[in-house]
Write an enzyme that holds these catalytic residues in place. Sequence first.
Site, PDB file in Angstrom:
ATOM      1  N   ASP A  56       0.845  -1.192   0.000  1.00 46.75           N
ATOM      2  CA  ASP A  56       0.000   0.000   0.000  1.00 46.75           C
ATOM      3  C   ASP A  56       0.882   1.244   0.000  1.00 46.75           C
ATOM      4  O   ASP A  56       1.413   1.650   1.039  1.00 46.75           O
ATOM      5  CB  ASP A  56      -0.910  -0.022   1.232  1.00 46.75           C
ATOM      6  CG  ASP A  56      -1.762   1.243   1.355  1.00 46.75           C
ATOM      7  OD1 ASP A  56      -1.786   2.045   0.399  1.00 46.75           O
ATOM      8  OD2 ASP A  56      -2.384   1.421   2.419  1.00 46.75           O
ATOM      9  N   GLU A 135      31.340  10.150   3.313  1.00 46.26           N
ATOM     10  CA  GLU A 135      31.980   9.962   4.613  1.00 46.26           C
ATOM     11  C   GLU A 135      30.953  10.309   5.691  1.00 46.26           C
ATOM     12  O   GLU A 135      30.674  11.479   5.923  1.00 46.26           O
ATOM     13  CB  GLU A 135      33.212  10.862   4.738  1.00 46.26           C
ATOM     14  CG  GLU A 135      34.242  10.651   3.638  1.00 46.26           C
ATOM     15  CD  GLU A 135      35.323  11.724   3.642  1.00 46.26           C
ATOM     16  OE1 GLU A 135      35.300  12.600   4.541  1.00 46.26           O
ATOM     17  OE2 GLU A 135      36.179  11.695   2.749  1.00 46.26           O
ATOM     18  N   GLU A 137      29.423  10.610   9.438  1.00 47.52           N
ATOM     19  CA  GLU A 137      29.708  10.739  10.864  1.00 47.52           C
ATOM     20  C   GLU A 137      28.437  10.446  11.655  1.00 47.52           C
ATOM     21  O   GLU A 137      27.328  10.667  11.163  1.00 47.52           O
ATOM     22  CB  GLU A 137      30.225  12.145  11.175  1.00 47.52           C
ATOM     23  CG  GLU A 137      31.544  12.461  10.477  1.00 47.52           C
ATOM     24  CD  GLU A 137      31.936  13.924  10.561  1.00 47.52           C
ATOM     25  OE1 GLU A 137      33.120  14.230  10.353  1.00 47.52           O
ATOM     26  OE2 GLU A 137      31.043  14.766  10.805  1.00 47.52           O
ATOM     27  N   GLU A 190      35.757  10.805  15.970  1.00 49.30           N
ATOM     28  CA  GLU A 190      35.713  12.144  15.397  1.00 49.30           C
ATOM     29  C   GLU A 190      35.939  13.198  16.487  1.00 49.30           C
ATOM     30  O   GLU A 190      36.294  12.881  17.607  1.00 49.30           O
ATOM     31  CB  GLU A 190      34.388  12.368  14.663  1.00 49.30           C
ATOM     32  CG  GLU A 190      34.478  12.203  13.147  1.00 49.30           C
ATOM     33  CD  GLU A 190      35.416  13.222  12.510  1.00 49.30           C
ATOM     34  OE1 GLU A 190      35.675  14.286  13.113  1.00 49.30           O
ATOM     35  OE2 GLU A 190      35.894  12.964  11.385  1.00 49.30           O
ATOM     36  N   GLU A 197      33.350   8.032  12.893  1.00 52.64           N
ATOM     37  CA  GLU A 197      33.243   7.978  11.436  1.00 52.64           C
ATOM     38  C   GLU A 197      33.771   6.643  10.943  1.00 52.64           C
ATOM     39  O   GLU A 197      34.800   6.149  11.426  1.00 52.64           O
ATOM     40  CB  GLU A 197      34.037   9.120  10.791  1.00 52.64           C
ATOM     41  CG  GLU A 197      34.007   9.116   9.255  1.00 52.64           C
ATOM     42  CD  GLU A 197      34.727  10.313   8.648  1.00 52.64           C
ATOM     43  OE1 GLU A 197      34.565  11.427   9.194  1.00 52.64           O
ATOM     44  OE2 GLU A 197      35.462  10.135   7.656  1.00 52.64           O
ATOM     45  N   HIS A 246      30.368  14.323   4.107  1.00 52.22           N
ATOM     46  CA  HIS A 246      31.118  14.857   2.979  1.00 52.22           C
ATOM     47  C   HIS A 246      31.004  13.875   1.817  1.00 52.22           C
ATOM     48  O   HIS A 246      31.092  12.658   2.006  1.00 52.22           O
ATOM     49  CB  HIS A 246      32.591  15.037   3.350  1.00 52.22           C
ATOM     50  CG  HIS A 246      32.812  16.005   4.468  1.00 52.22           C
ATOM     51  ND1 HIS A 246      34.032  16.160   5.098  1.00 52.22           N
ATOM     52  CD2 HIS A 246      31.972  16.878   5.085  1.00 52.22           C
ATOM     53  CE1 HIS A 246      33.935  17.075   6.037  1.00 52.22           C
ATOM     54  NE2 HIS A 246      32.687  17.528   6.054  1.00 52.22           N
ATOM     55  N   ARG A 317      39.871  23.809   3.882  1.00 48.25           N
ATOM     56  CA  ARG A 317      38.684  23.181   4.459  1.00 48.25           C
ATOM     57  C   ARG A 317      37.630  24.180   4.919  1.00 48.25           C
ATOM     58  O   ARG A 317      36.595  23.784   5.445  1.00 48.25           O
ATOM     59  CB  ARG A 317      39.086  22.269   5.624  1.00 48.25           C
ATOM     60  CG  ARG A 317      39.879  21.057   5.174  1.00 48.25           C
ATOM     61  CD  ARG A 317      40.327  20.188   6.338  1.00 48.25           C
ATOM     62  NE  ARG A 317      41.190  19.105   5.886  1.00 48.25           N
ATOM     63  CZ  ARG A 317      40.755  17.897   5.518  1.00 48.25           C
ATOM     64  NH1 ARG A 317      39.475  17.625   5.567  1.00 48.25           N
ATOM     65  NH2 ARG A 317      41.601  16.977   5.108  1.00 48.25           N
ATOM     66  N   GLU A 334      35.446  17.424  -3.223  1.00 47.45           N
ATOM     67  CA  GLU A 334      34.783  17.065  -1.975  1.00 47.45           C
ATOM     68  C   GLU A 334      33.743  18.130  -1.656  1.00 47.45           C
ATOM     69  O   GLU A 334      34.076  19.294  -1.437  1.00 47.45           O
ATOM     70  CB  GLU A 334      35.796  16.962  -0.834  1.00 47.45           C
ATOM     71  CG  GLU A 334      35.161  16.553   0.491  1.00 47.45           C
ATOM     72  CD  GLU A 334      36.147  16.608   1.649  1.00 47.45           C
ATOM     73  OE1 GLU A 334      36.402  15.568   2.257  1.00 47.45           O
ATOM     74  OE2 GLU A 334      36.657  17.722   1.936  1.00 47.45           O
ATOM     75  N   ARG A 336      31.214  19.493   0.935  1.00 41.09           N
ATOM     76  CA  ARG A 336      31.319  19.344   2.379  1.00 41.09           C
ATOM     77  C   ARG A 336      30.053  19.673   3.170  1.00 41.09           C
ATOM     78  O   ARG A 336      30.004  19.449   4.371  1.00 41.09           O
ATOM     79  CB  ARG A 336      32.472  20.232   2.887  1.00 41.09           C
ATOM     80  CG  ARG A 336      33.825  19.809   2.345  1.00 41.09           C
ATOM     81  CD  ARG A 336      34.932  20.786   2.730  1.00 41.09           C
ATOM     82  NE  ARG A 336      35.044  20.978   4.158  1.00 41.09           N
ATOM     83  CZ  ARG A 336      35.652  20.144   4.997  1.00 41.09           C
ATOM     84  NH1 ARG A 336      36.188  19.025   4.539  1.00 41.09           N
ATOM     85  NH2 ARG A 336      35.716  20.422   6.285  1.00 41.09           N
TER      86      ARG A 336
END
Length: 445
Positions: A56, A135, A137, A190, A197, A246, A317, A334, A336
């Site tokens: 359903d 990645e 966490e 982490e 992670e 990430h 970063r 990457e 982030r």
Amino acid sequence: MVVLYLQTQERLLEIIRDRNVEFIRLQFTDIQGIVKNVAIPVTQLGKAFKTGISFDGSSIEGFARIQESDMVLKPDLDTFCILPWRSMGGANEARLICDVYTSKGVPFEGDPRYVLRRNLEVAAKMGYTMNVGPELEFFLFERENGSGTKPHDFGGYFDLGPVDLAEDVKREIVRVLIEMGFTVEAAHHEVARGQHEIDFVYDDALRNADKVVTFKYVTKTIALKNNLRATFMPKPIYGQAGSGMHVNISLFRKGENAFFDPERPYNLSDLGRYFVGGLLEHVPAVTAVTNPLINSYKRLVSGFEAPVYISWSGPNRSSLIRVPAARGLSTRIEFRSPDPSCNPYLAFAAILAAGLDGIRRGIDPGEPMDVNLYELSQAELDRIGVRTLPSNLHEALLALEEDKVIREALGEHVVNNLLRLGNLEWRSYNTYVHQWEIDRYINII
């Protein structure tokens, strides 16, 4: 093709007999990425392969209206795996991830897995395949009455036992994942207390979207077995780092990494730059998909390594998108900002659509920002033209509503339900009286 399919089915049935599998869990996700399932005895597996298993759809969030509710699950043979923790008396239980079809036998437009498949087909027609490396966490909390957030340990980044009390739990999670076909690259503590992670290898976008939902399912299950609670909530503790997802991304063409060019800065090809340009242009709308909760925006603030500014760079970063140091076949970007509360199928589809639009239109991402953006004043950010991500879910939903490229990529059924659910959440949040308000105002007003 039919013969190969039948051989694969026959091989699967051999494995089921050899491993004494009694039940199969047919799994899929709703529009919010929550795993749903129905268990069938192996005697019904032939029916599942031939005609599918009906359910359903009107009872699944974001799927169908009650007058068109009949839907069908069709298992994907490539997703078969034994559930290592479900063995009882020598008998085993397995799972298959399913695609969702309508009663007329066509793919359901609101199935998140189908949405990703459809966008990957668009990329394939342009000559590309998409690889991703997410990645994730997560936090491990002590199980308490209600929804307590007492960390299981007091470790920090890359700490080990006895400070990291979850080493054995992580080891068990990794062991189960490996038994289920994952290639795990690393597991570590982490930044925040109780935060961890576990990374698995770069792979095809659809396979790794399947692995994201499997990873979350496994982590929560193993945590519960150890009298802990695992959560992928983006920001469960005020003043501590939040949990991100990430996403490392590259496009391949004829077996070669289309993002790699040894003659260009960061060895990032023009095509890779255009992908970045498209993602930066569409990121306000993409954020409604990759950061779908009100709580998501408590993580996207300065001071906790989460991205805030719409920019790109090399290894910096503080940027939203960066180009990690690896080169050659490993050249990638990457992204982030996503967090692990998102539906990975929809998130990867939106990211891909934004990047492909950048490639089609040759969108230049501008110069990379190789300074610490967190240290710049608002006046300095305005001077160099750096925009910020949506500051809350409402702003992200408005961006999604106005972005034709991302709307088309996700389909109107999915977009309308994301907007409906998100706006309901926003209205509920805005009218609720929070403890912060009581603590702040009750004695002074």
